[in-house]
Scaffold this active site. Structure first.
Site, PDB file in Angstrom:
ATOM      1  N   ARG A  15       3.694   7.222   3.740  1.00 30.04           N
ATOM      2  CA  ARG A  15       3.231   6.086   2.934  1.00 30.04           C
ATOM      3  C   ARG A  15       4.296   5.000   2.813  1.00 30.04           C
ATOM      4  O   ARG A  15       4.107   4.021   2.092  1.00 30.04           O
ATOM      5  CB  ARG A  15       2.833   6.563   1.533  1.00 30.04           C
ATOM      6  CG  ARG A  15       1.695   7.563   1.510  1.00 30.04           C
ATOM      7  CD  ARG A  15       0.384   6.975   1.981  1.00 30.04           C
ATOM      8  NE  ARG A  15      -0.152   6.004   1.053  1.00 30.04           N
ATOM      9  CZ  ARG A  15      -1.008   6.302   0.067  1.00 30.04           C
ATOM     10  NH1 ARG A  15      -1.408   7.553  -0.099  1.00 30.04           N
ATOM     11  NH2 ARG A  15      -1.469   5.371  -0.730  1.00 30.04           N
ATOM     12  N   ALA A  63       0.864  -1.181   0.000  1.00 26.75           N
ATOM     13  CA  ALA A  63       0.000   0.000   0.000  1.00 26.75           C
ATOM     14  C   ALA A  63       0.895   1.223   0.000  1.00 26.75           C
ATOM     15  O   ALA A  63       1.164   1.806   1.039  1.00 26.75           O
ATOM     16  CB  ALA A  63      -0.936  -0.008   1.206  1.00 26.75           C
ATOM     17  N   CYS A  64       1.381   1.588  -1.178  1.00 22.39           N
ATOM     18  CA  CYS A  64       2.478   2.534  -1.292  1.00 22.39           C
ATOM     19  C   CYS A  64       1.995   3.941  -1.615  1.00 22.39           C
ATOM     20  O   CYS A  64       0.804   4.207  -1.745  1.00 22.39           O
ATOM     21  CB  CYS A  64       3.438   2.069  -2.378  1.00 22.39           C
ATOM     22  SG  CYS A  64       3.852   0.303  -2.295  1.00 22.39           S
ATOM     23  N   GLY A  65       2.961   4.858  -1.769  1.00 19.82           N
ATOM     24  CA  GLY A  65       2.693   6.204  -2.243  1.00 19.82           C
ATOM     25  C   GLY A  65       3.517   6.458  -3.488  1.00 19.82           C
ATOM     26  O   GLY A  65       4.654   5.989  -3.596  1.00 19.82           O
TER      27      GLY A  65
END
Length: 478
Positions: free
Chosen positions: A59, A28-30
């Protein structure tokens, strides 16, 4: 070291035993994309992207030592002026040489470099020289330093002076063969783009790589990524961006996608890429879902498709039951559904080939993506609003990615290409409807066969033997 996957090295992950199973990795990245429509490269684009990355700190995951990042990185165009100022050898004209980082174990440097140069010769390429990339390990956490590779940079050209996509294809073959036979990892090897990444936090990336602070390090585009993978372990190679994409989310269908790619490998062929057996397996077995996605996008692109075409094949919009979709576009999607299954998310992906840069959401639309455009041609798209400090009075357009839609910037033309224009032009580029009509066989058109009545017990017995479930009988077969 032949036979050792480059993804398995430079990682804190244990073997796949006990409670840890890499097949259950999630993330669940940015991410952010920065580009300019002004037509000239500048360090300001790189700095804007690095600022966006720093603002995505929340993030990214951090290890137990409070200093080891799950991964962060940046992809830019080749900074030609910068390289000419720091290498100790002459470089040919811009666009006629490739460059890239190399992650290699310290005790394998000599053998890896010699092996790489031999492979380059086999691919009708020549290594111009090597460079030690300046790094500052002291800014890293203990775990990141323990897993840290030696970071080198290699510069490659062709004796026959080719450039453009032809050079890219040779560099692609060289990189794949190097990883498969030598076991070293190349974050990138290209005449157009370069990737700096590692097991770092968003705040550590620029201090760790002093190259990124140099004013001569210029680009018209940049992709940045902050990694947060749950139930997995940090790894230098698995940080984003990859060679063409950065990804936020997860590919829920990745196991099936990988299996189908493996099943097709024996039938893959390309006049443009030569012997594909030397590049196999196309998908690195212990890569992440994002790494696998990137490897397939890259293969489709290098084999002759445009980058938007490859992205539409892999992440199609919802088309099967859409009554208002244009018939040409529907034919495009239906035709390509015979070639490849969708890589379904939730997923937001930013992508570039060095001249086009864009983003797309999968058809579920469960990952955010917001963009803005300023009056001086700055384009910023990110997984959340506010990553760049932009004066609101300068913003002339803003919006968000829609499920299944694509946002595309043509750097060379200096314009944004709308979703309908992208997809309509690709759908009209070939007679997909005719190909479907000529190539598809419908079960209803097959000649009837002699009907044989089987006892009910016989049918049930064979259904069990071949693994049919009640759900498959009631939903799929019916």
């Amino acid at each position: 070291m032949p036979g050792v996957s480059p993804f398995a090295k430079f990682s804190t992950a244990p073997a796949a035993t006990g409670l840890y199973d890499p097949a259950r990795d999630r993330d669940a990245c940015g991410l952010a994309m920065v580009a300019t429509l002004r037509g000239t490269a500048g360090h300001d684009i790189v700095e804007t992207a690095l600022n966006a990355l720093r603002n995505l700190e929340h993030r990214g995951a951090v290890g137990s030592d409070a200093g080891t990042g799950d991964g962060a990185g940046i992809l830019t165009q080749i900074p030609d002026n910068f390289f000419r100022g720091v290498v100790s050898f002459d470089l040919p004209a811009k666009g006629t040489y490739g460059a890239g980082l190399v992650f290699v174990a310290e005790d394998e440097i000599s053998s890896a470099e010699a092996g790489f140069e031999n492979l380059a010769t086999e691919e009708n390429l020549k290594v111009i020289g090597w460079r030690d990339v300046p790094v500052r390990p002291e800014v890293l956490g203990d775990l990141a330093r323990e897993a840290m590779p030696v970071v080198r940079q290699v510069f490659v050209t062709s004796p026959d002076g080719i450039s453009g996509i032809e050079l890219e294809r040779r560099l692609f073959r060289l990189r794949k063969r190097s990883e498969r036979t030598l076991g070293i990892y190349h974050p990138s090897l290209s005449s157009r783009t370069i990737v700096y990444k590692g097991m770092v936090t968003t705040l550590q990336l620029e201090p760790f790589y002093p190259d990124l602070s140099d004013e001569r390090f210029e680009s018209t585009l940049a992709l940045v990524h902050s990694r947060f993978s749950t139930n997995t372990f940090p790894s230098w190679p698995l940080a984003h961006p990859f060679r063409m994409i950065a990804h936020n989310g997860e590919i829920n269908t990745v196991k099936g996608n990988r299996n189908w790619m493996r099943a097709r490998e024996s039938r893959l062929a390309s006049d443009l890429l030569g012997d594909l057996k030397q590049l196999s397996p196309i998908i690195t077995p212990d890569g992440s879902d994002s790494a696998s996605f990137d490897e397939v996008v890259e293969l489709l692109y290098m084999a002759g498709r445009s980058l938007p075409h490859a992205m539409m094949m892999m992440i199609p919009e919802a088309w099967e039951k859409q009554s208002d979709i244009d018939i040409q576009r529907k034919n495009f999607y239906e035709y390509h559904s015979m070639l490849m299954e969708p890589w379904d998310g939730p997923a937001a992906v930013v992508f570039t080939d060095g001249s086009l840069v864009g983003a797309t959401l999968d058809r579920n639309g469960l990952r955010p993506g917001r963009y803005l455009v300023t009056d001086d041609g700055l384009v910023v798209l990110a997984s959340e609003i506010g990553v760049a400090n932009i004066d609101p009075s300068k913003i002339v357009r803003k919006g968000r990615l829609q499920p299944g839609k694509m946002f595309l910037v043509d750097i060379e033309a200096g314009r944004i290409i709308e979703d309908d224009e992208i997809k309509d032009s690709l759908a009209d580029a070939a007679p997909y409807g005719t190909w479907l009509k000529d190539g598809m066989i419908k079960l209803s058109d097959l000649p009837s066969r002699e009907h044989i009545v089987y006892p009910h017990k016989s049918v049930i017995r064979r259904q069990k033997a071949f693994g049919y479930t009640e759900e498959e009988i009631k939903i799929i077969v019916t």
